[in-house]
Design a protein around this motif. Structure first.
Motif, PDB file in Angstrom:
ATOM      1  N   LEU A  24       0.934  -1.300  -0.172  1.00 29.75           N
ATOM      2  CA  LEU A  24      -0.062   0.253  -0.116  1.00 29.75           C
ATOM      3  C   LEU A  24       0.852   1.321  -0.111  1.00 29.75           C
ATOM      4  N   GLY A  25       1.993   1.027   0.159  1.00 29.88           N
ATOM      5  CA  GLY A  25       2.997   2.171   0.157  1.00 29.88           C
ATOM      6  C   GLY A  25       2.972   3.003   1.267  1.00 29.88           C
ATOM      7  N   ARG A  26       2.555   2.234   2.586  1.00 29.54           N
ATOM      8  CA  ARG A  26       2.504   3.216   3.682  1.00 29.54           C
ATOM      9  C   ARG A  26       3.451   2.687   4.573  1.00 29.54           C
ATOM     10  N   PHE A  27       4.727   3.183   4.312  1.00 30.30           N
ATOM     11  CA  PHE A  27       6.031   2.798   5.141  1.00 30.30           C
ATOM     12  C   PHE A  27       5.744   3.468   6.480  1.00 30.30           C
ATOM     13  N   ASP A  28       5.248   4.743   6.585  1.00 27.04           N
ATOM     14  CA  ASP A  28       5.083   5.291   7.811  1.00 27.04           C
ATOM     15  C   ASP A  28       4.361   4.000   8.963  1.00 27.04           C
ATOM     16  N   ILE A  29       3.451   3.579   8.472  1.00 27.11           N
ATOM     17  CA  ILE A  29       2.764   2.539   9.326  1.00 27.11           C
ATOM     18  C   ILE A  29       3.645   1.625   9.812  1.00 27.11           C
ATOM     19  N   MET A  30       4.362   0.927   8.647  1.00 29.29           N
ATOM     20  CA  MET A  30       5.511  -0.052   8.867  1.00 29.29           C
ATOM     21  C   MET A  30       6.482   0.323   9.979  1.00 29.29           C
ATOM     22  N   LYS A  31       6.905   1.446   9.936  1.00 28.07           N
ATOM     23  CA  LYS A  31       8.057   2.100  10.848  1.00 28.07           C
ATOM     24  C   LYS A  31       7.280   2.132  12.344  1.00 28.07           C
ATOM     25  N   ARG A  32       6.083   2.466  12.225  1.00 22.51           N
ATOM     26  CA  ARG A  32       5.179   3.034  13.518  1.00 22.51           C
ATOM     27  C   ARG A  32       4.871   1.749  14.079  1.00 22.51           C
ATOM     28  N   VAL A  33       4.290   0.864  13.360  1.00 20.74           N
ATOM     29  CA  VAL A  33       3.588  -0.299  14.134  1.00 20.74           C
ATOM     30  C   VAL A  33       4.560  -1.605  14.213  1.00 20.74           C
ATOM     31  N   PHE A  34       5.388  -1.883  13.335  1.00 19.76           N
ATOM     32  CA  PHE A  34       6.084  -3.145  13.092  1.00 19.76           C
ATOM     33  C   PHE A  34       7.723  -2.622  13.346  1.00 19.76           C
ATOM     34  N   LYS A  35       7.984  -1.277  13.639  1.00 13.29           N
ATOM     35  CA  LYS A  35       9.300  -0.859  13.781  1.00 13.29           C
ATOM     36  C   LYS A  35      10.601  -1.470  12.894  1.00 13.29           C
ATOM     37  N   VAL A  36       9.879  -1.804  11.557  1.00 14.84           N
ATOM     38  CA  VAL A  36      11.034  -2.106  10.486  1.00 14.84           C
ATOM     39  C   VAL A  36      11.029  -0.824   9.478  1.00 14.84           C
TER      40      VAL A  36
END
Length: 453
Positions: free
Chosen positions: A69-81
Motif C-alpha cells: 500500500l506504500g504506507r511505509f510510515d505505518i510499517m515503521k510505527r507499528v512494526f518497527k521495520v
C-alpha cells in the motif's frame, strides 16, 4: 483456528485506522476478497481472518500488506521495520497473491480515460452497476466472478491494455503470464520420468472459447492482419444527424463520395434523434451493405446529447452504439460500424440528469462467436458551444476528418492512420487558438484493418 492474539489485534486496529477509504479498498483486494464492503469494521474482520490463515507468518503478511500500500510510515510505527528491511525480506518470501499485487500496481498506473476505454471494451461483460464504477479493481473483481480472469488467465487484461494503447502495461501482464506458464511446466527430469500429458485444461487456453471478448485480436507473429471487405458500391448506409445546422452537408458530400448511401436528418431533438436511429436500426434493408456509419452533430454534456432541446432529458451517447450492436442488428454482425460524434459542450445542469432509454441489448455473442461489441470504431470530439455563435463557424474536427477521408480514398490508408492526421490538425489548431480547444476520444474494437480507398 487459533484466535488472533492481542498483539496482532492491536496491529490490525492501528493499520485500518490509519488508512483512507481508497487504501482500504486496495487492501481488501490484496486479501483476495470479493467483498465490496471496505468499511473499517469489515476490513478489520477480514484481516483477523487472514491473520489466522497465515498462522506461521502473520507478521510477514501484515508488513507486506502495508508495504504494497506504500504506507511505509505505518510499517515503521507499528512494526518497527524500515522499507529496505521489508524489501529484502520480500525478495525471498512473498505471501500475497502475485496476481493481485500486479493488478493493484497496474490500477495505480491507469488514468480516468484509460478506465473509461476499458469499460467500453468490456461493456458486454460488465453489469450496468460496474459500468458506472470508478475503480479498475471493481472491474477486475467482476471479471473474476464471471470466471473470465484468474491468476492463470489474464488474456482479457493483457489485450484491453494493448487495445487502449497502454503497451507498457500490456507488457507487464505478458511477463507475468509467461512466468506463470513457465512455473507450470514440468522439469526435464520429470518429463523423462513420466508419460507425456496433454495440458488442455489450462484456463487461459479455453477463455477465448468460453466467452468471446469485445476487444480486437492481434494475429500470430508473422501472419498478415486480415482486412475488412469494404470495397463495394455502395459500401453501406451512412446516417448523419445534424442538430446544430453546421457541417451536415459537408459530411453528406464526403460519404457520398466514399460510395455510401447517405441519409441526412437536420434539427432533431434528443427524442427525435433516438426515434430516427431506432427506426434505421430495425430496417433490415439498411444493413445489407458491408458496413455502417453514424455521424451526429449536437450540443450536449459529458455523457449525453441534447439535439435541439434547450432542456430536458438527453440521449446517452452509449445508447447510440448499442442500437447497432450485433444482437440488436444481426445483419451488422462482423461488419465495421463507424461512429463520428461532434459535441458542443454545455454546462452540466441538474435538469439534464435524466436520460432516454433504448431497446439495445447487451448479449455476449452472435453467429460465429463474434462479440456484440466487436467491429466498432468510435471517434468523439468536443469543444465549447460558444463557438456556434460565430457566423461562419465550421467544426475543425469534421473539416480535418473529411479532408483525411478524401485523401484515404486516393491512397491505401488505414482508418487509424486517418485519425492520426485528424489528431495532428486538431493539435495545430489548439496551439494557434488556445481559447477554442478541441478534444478527442478515439477507441475501437476493430478485429481487422479497415481501408476506405
Amino acid at each position: 483456528m487459533a484466535p488472533v492474539d492481542q498483539r496482532h489485534l492491536q496491529e490490525i486496529n492501528l493499520i485500518v485506522e490509519s488508512l483512507g477509504s481508497c487504501e482500504c479498498k486496495k487492501l481488501v483486494y490484496l486479501c483476495e476478497s470479493f467483498d465490496s464492503d471496505s468499511s473499517a469494521e469489515s476490513v478489520k474482520d477480514l484481516l483477523k481472518s487472514k491473520v489466522q490463515e497465515h498462522g506461521n507468518a502473520p507478521q510477514l503478511f501484515l508488513t507486506e500488506l502495508t508495504w504494497r500500500l506504500g504506507r511505509f510510515d505505518i510499517m515503521k510505527r507499528v512494526f518497527k521495520v524500515s522499507r529496505n528491511e521489508v524489501e529484502q525480506t520480500l525478495r525471498c518470501s512473498q505471501v500475497l497473491s502475485r496476481f493481485r499485487v500486479l493488478m493493484t500496481d497496474l490500477s495505480e498506473d491507469l488514468n480516468k480515460e484509460d478506465l473509461e476505454q476499458i469499460k467500453f471494451l468490456l461493456s458486454n461483460q460488465l453489469s450496468r452497476e460496474k459500468m458506472n464504477t470508478k475503480s479498475f479493481l471493481d472491474v477486475l473483481i467482476e471479471l473474476e466472478r464471471l470466471d473470465l480472469v484468474s491468476p492463470e488467465r489474464v488474456d482479457i487484461v493483457e489485450e484491453c491494455f494493448r487495445d487502449i494503447g497502454r503497451v507498457d502495461l500490456s507488457k507487464k501482464v505478458t511477463a507475468y503470464k509467461m512466468s506463470v506458464e513457465t512455473s507450470e511446466q514440468p522439469s526435464s527430469r520429470e518429463q523423462n520420468r513420466r508419460a507425456p500429458v496433454i495440458r488442455q485444461g489450462q484456463p487461459h487456453h479455453i477463455a477465448r472459447m468460453s466467452a468471446p471478448l469485445p476487444v480486437s485480436r492481434l494475429p500470430s507473429i508473422g501472419s498478415p492482419i486480415e482486412r475488412y471487405r469494404f470495397n463495394t458500391n455502395p459500401r453501406g448506409l451512412c446516417v448523419i444527424i445534424d442538430c446544430v445546422g453546421k457541417d451536415g452537408v459537408l459530411l453528406e458530400q464526403t460519404f457520398k463520395a466514399l460510395h455510401f448511401n447517405v441519409v441526412l436528418h437536420r434539427w432533431l431533438s434528443a427524442d427525435e434523434t433516438l426515434s430516427a436511429l431506432r427506426s434505421i436500426s430495425l430496417q433490415r434493408e439498411n444493413h445489407a451493405g458491408l458496413g455502417f456509419v453514424c455521424c451526429v452533430i449536437s450540443r450536449g454534456t459529458v455523457n449525453q446529447l441534447l439535439g435541439t432541446d434547450a432542456h430536458g432529458d438527453g440521449l446517452p451517447m452509449n445508447s447510440i452504439r448499442r442500437l447497432f450492436t450485433a444482437d440488436a442488428c444481426p445483419m451488422l454482425a462482423g461488419k465495421p460500424k463507424l461512429f463520428f460524434i461532434q459535441r458542443y459542450s454545455i454546462p452540466e445542469l441538474a435538469q439534464w440528469a435524466g436520460h432516454l432509454e433504448t431497446d439495445g441489448c447487451d448479449g455476449l455473442a452472435v453467429g460465429n462467436g463474434i462479440p456484440t461489441d466487436a467491429d466498432v470504431f468510435w471517434s468523439h470530439c468536443w469543444t465549447d458551444e460558444h463557438q456556434l455563435v460565430q457566423e461562419q463557424h465550421h467544426s475543425v474536427y469534421l473539416k480535418a476528418l473529411t479532408d483525411a477521408l478524401h485523401k484515404a480514398q486516393r491512397r491505401k490508408t488505414h482508418l487509424l492512420d486517418v485519425h492520426t492526421e485528424v489528431n495532428g490538425a486538431i493539435f495545430e489548431h489548439n496551439k494557434r487558438n488556445p481559447g477554442a480547444d478541441y478534444h478527442m476520444d478515439v477507441k475501437h474494437t476493430l478485429r481487422k484493418n479497415l481501408y476506405l480507398h
